[in-house]
Structure formats: C-alpha cells, structure tokens
Design a protein around this motif. Structure first.
Motif, PDB file in Angstrom:
ATOM      1  N   VAL A  84       0.836  -1.201   0.000  1.00  0.00           N
ATOM      2  CA  VAL A  84       0.000   0.000   0.000  1.00  0.00           C
ATOM      3  C   VAL A  84       0.872   1.253   0.000  1.00  0.00           C
ATOM      4  O   VAL A  84       0.651   2.203  -0.770  1.00  0.00           O
ATOM      5  CB  VAL A  84      -0.952   0.004   1.215  1.00  0.00           C
ATOM      6  N   PHE A  85       1.891   1.279   0.871  1.00  0.00           N
ATOM      7  CA  PHE A  85       2.742   2.463   0.979  1.00  0.00           C
ATOM      8  C   PHE A  85       3.675   2.626  -0.221  1.00  0.00           C
ATOM      9  O   PHE A  85       4.016   3.755  -0.583  1.00  0.00           O
ATOM     10  CB  PHE A  85       3.563   2.408   2.272  1.00  0.00           C
ATOM     11  N   ILE A  86       4.087   1.524  -0.826  1.00  0.00           N
ATOM     12  CA  ILE A  86       5.011   1.614  -1.956  1.00  0.00           C
ATOM     13  C   ILE A  86       4.274   1.792  -3.271  1.00  0.00           C
ATOM     14  O   ILE A  86       4.893   2.121  -4.296  1.00  0.00           O
ATOM     15  CB  ILE A  86       5.920   0.364  -2.023  1.00  0.00           C
ATOM     16  N   SER A  87       2.975   1.609  -3.293  1.00  0.00           N
ATOM     17  CA  SER A  87       2.208   1.646  -4.538  1.00  0.00           C
ATOM     18  C   SER A  87       2.311   2.972  -5.292  1.00  0.00           C
ATOM     19  O   SER A  87       2.387   2.959  -6.534  1.00  0.00           O
ATOM     20  CB  SER A  87       0.742   1.297  -4.269  1.00  0.00           C
ATOM     21  N   PRO A  88       2.315   4.160  -4.638  1.00  0.00           N
ATOM     22  CA  PRO A  88       2.467   5.401  -5.439  1.00  0.00           C
ATOM     23  C   PRO A  88       3.758   5.424  -6.239  1.00  0.00           C
ATOM     24  O   PRO A  88       3.751   5.782  -7.421  1.00  0.00           O
ATOM     25  CB  PRO A  88       2.444   6.509  -4.372  1.00  0.00           C
ATOM     26  N   TRP A  89       4.875   5.054  -5.592  1.00  0.00           N
ATOM     27  CA  TRP A  89       6.143   5.014  -6.325  1.00  0.00           C
ATOM     28  C   TRP A  89       6.109   3.947  -7.407  1.00  0.00           C
ATOM     29  O   TRP A  89       6.573   4.170  -8.527  1.00  0.00           O
ATOM     30  CB  TRP A  89       7.298   4.720  -5.363  1.00  0.00           C
ATOM     31  N   LEU A  90       5.570   2.772  -7.075  1.00  0.00           N
ATOM     32  CA  LEU A  90       5.546   1.665  -8.018  1.00  0.00           C
ATOM     33  C   LEU A  90       4.709   2.010  -9.245  1.00  0.00           C
ATOM     34  O   LEU A  90       5.119   1.747 -10.386  1.00  0.00           O
ATOM     35  CB  LEU A  90       4.992   0.411  -7.337  1.00  0.00           C
ATOM     36  N   ILE A  91       3.541   2.617  -9.024  1.00  0.00           N
ATOM     37  CA  ILE A  91       2.679   3.015 -10.146  1.00  0.00           C
ATOM     38  C   ILE A  91       3.369   4.076 -11.005  1.00  0.00           C
ATOM     39  O   ILE A  91       3.358   4.014 -12.240  1.00  0.00           O
ATOM     40  CB  ILE A  91       1.327   3.534  -9.619  1.00  0.00           C
TER      41      ILE A  91
END
Length: 309
Positions: free
Chosen positions: A28-35
């Motif tokens: 959840v926390f890494i999803s903005p960077w990953l996206i």
C-alpha cells in the motif's frame, strides 16, 4: 497437551496473519512510487524498444520494419556517425580533464585555512546554475568579441571564434563544462576530509612528503568516489544536450552535433520517433559497455576499507 498444541497453532496462525498484514501495508505504501515507475519509466522504456523496430511517426499506426533502423544508423546516416564521433571526442576530452581538475581543487580546498569555507562556496556555486543559464552566459563569453577573447587579447593572443570554428567548438564546450566542476569536486572534498588524520601523522613521522602522502594515502582512500565520478561523468557527458541545443544547434557544419541533440531533432522535429528510438538504444548499449568495462576494471584500482577487514 492438547491445549498447548492448540495454543501453539493459534500463535502460529496469528503470526502468519501479522506477516501478511505487514506485507499488504508495505505494498500500500510503496504503490504510489511503483505506479509512477511503471507508468513514467518502465512502460516508456519498453515502448521505445518496441518502436525502435518500426518507422512510427507518432501519428500513423505502427509498422514493423525489423532492424532497418539500426542498419541505417551506421550504413547511411552520416550525421549520426559524425554525432557519435563528436560525442566520443567530447567525452574523452572532458572526463579526464574534469577528474584531474576536480581532484586538484578538492585537495587544495581540503586544507583548514582561514576563509577556506568562502572559497569552497565560490567554487561550488557554478555547479548549481541551471544549464540553460550557463549556456546563454557562455554563448556571450565564447563569442568572437566575448570576454574570453578580450582576456586573451590582453596577453597579445588573438582568440578564435570558438562557436563558429569546427576546430574550437568542442574545446569551447569543454571550457563550459569545466566551469561547473564543483559538483564532482564537492564529493571528492568530502571523501578527502574523511581520511583519518592518524595515517598522515604516521607518514609524517616516517618523513613522507605531501606529494607522497597524497599519492599513497589520499588517492587510495578516495578511489570509491573517483570510481563513482568516473562512471557518472561518462554517462552524463555522453548524454550532453543543453549546451549544444542552446549554443550551436550542432553547427558549424555538424562539428558540434552530438547523439542526444540529434536524437531530439529526429524525434520531435522530423517526427521519426522509431528511428530516434533506435539511436537511443544504441547510445544505451554504448554507455552500458563503457560502464561494465569500468566496473570490471574497478577490482584492480578501487580500494574499499571493508575488504581489509
């Protein structure tokens, strides 16, 4: 016994749930960077590789032509060959001079003298000036009646038309790039200041000169930073764009044309995006080869303190 077994089973299940919950929150926390990475980095890279095998012009549909773009680069495109040669010449001129000059400046600025902090700031300031501003400034400095030629005239030297001469245009770009040498200098300065004083004290007791201490103590201790500056210097120099685009547009007669400005012109002026993508991947392959060669050779000359321990 049954109750103990049930308690152990319950504890194991709770532990699994906790680990699963932590893993879910991690995504959840890494999803903005990953996206962002997938949308703005990974997929564009993948798409550029795909269209390098097409003649796509950004308006029509994709039409695969195999390796024709790559074959044309070296067989039929004289401007690309000239740009590649200029990029190599500029890189082999710029990187060694930059390394030597930044190392010399870092060493001189490492002495603890009165007013040294002011000099460190002054030498580093050009590194934070935007590339466009630096290019506009040096377009005036390197002009026929610019400040550099006026300074040379004081000593009776007639300076050339730096940006209009096929012979002197690349040295002019080197002069501009060296003005911002403070970026590499500050890293070397920090590394030099981190070298233990006890090493220098022991060398002084043995009668070593400053030159011997610099060569035998300072240089080996800062080789990881030298290695980093060398790799990033080659990568950055081979992707030179702003100076060429702002000052000469590749002139005179393609004497200052380099790969990235030519790639940009091919893609966004001539609308040959597929052909430009093939240039980008050739440049990527060249940079990768140089980086791997330097990385392979690093075991011979880069010293890491952890290796001794």
């Amino acid at each position: 016994m049954v109750e103990v077994a049930n308690s152990a089973k319950l504890a194991k299940e709770m532990n699994r749930k906790r680990v699963r919950n932590q893993r879910n929150w991690f995504f959840v926390f890494i999803s903005p960077w990953l996206i962002g990475f997938l949308i703005f980095t990974f997929f564009p890279i993948l798409f550029s590789f795909i269209i390098s095998f097409t003649d796509w012009d950004m308006f029509s549909s994709l039409h695969f032509i195999g390796i024709s773009n790559y074959a044309k680069l070296f067989a039929k495109d004289d401007v690309f060959v000239i740009s590649l040669r200029n990029t190599f010449v500029y890189t082999f001129m710029m990187v060694p001079i930059n390394m030597v000059l930044s190392l010399a400046m870092a060493y001189l600025l490492s002495f603890h003298l009165k007013g040294m902090k002011l000099f460190r700031t002054l030498y580093y300031l050009p590194a934070v000036v935007p590339g466009v501003a630096s290019s506009l400034l040096f377009a005036r400095i390197l002009s026929t009646n610019g400040l550099l030629n006026k300074a040379l005239a004081i000593f009776g030297i007639q300076g050339p038309s730096w940006l209009l001469s096929k012979t002197y245009v690349l040295p002019g770009f080197v002069f501009l790039a060296l003005w911002g040498v403070g970026g590499t200098m500050i890293l070397l300065l920090a590394s030099i200041n981190s070298v233990g004083e006890e090493m220098y004290e022991s060398a002084l007791l043995d009668g070593a000169s400053r030159l011997r201490m610099f060569w035998s103590i300072t240089i080996p201790q800062i080789t990881p930073v030298i290695f980093f500056n060398l790799v990033t210097g080659i990568i950055g120099t081979m992707q030179t764009f702003t100076q060429v685009y702002m000052m000469t547009s590749g002139g005179p007669d393609n004497a200052s044309s380099m790969i990235v400005p030519y790639l940009y012109k091919t893609a966004f002026t001539d609308f040959r995006m597929g052909y430009a993508s093939s240039m980008a991947w050739v440049l990527f392959a060249i940079i990768m080869v140089f980086s791997l060669l330097i990385l392979k050779s690093s075991s011979l000359w880069v010293f890491y303190e952890e290796e001794v321990r």
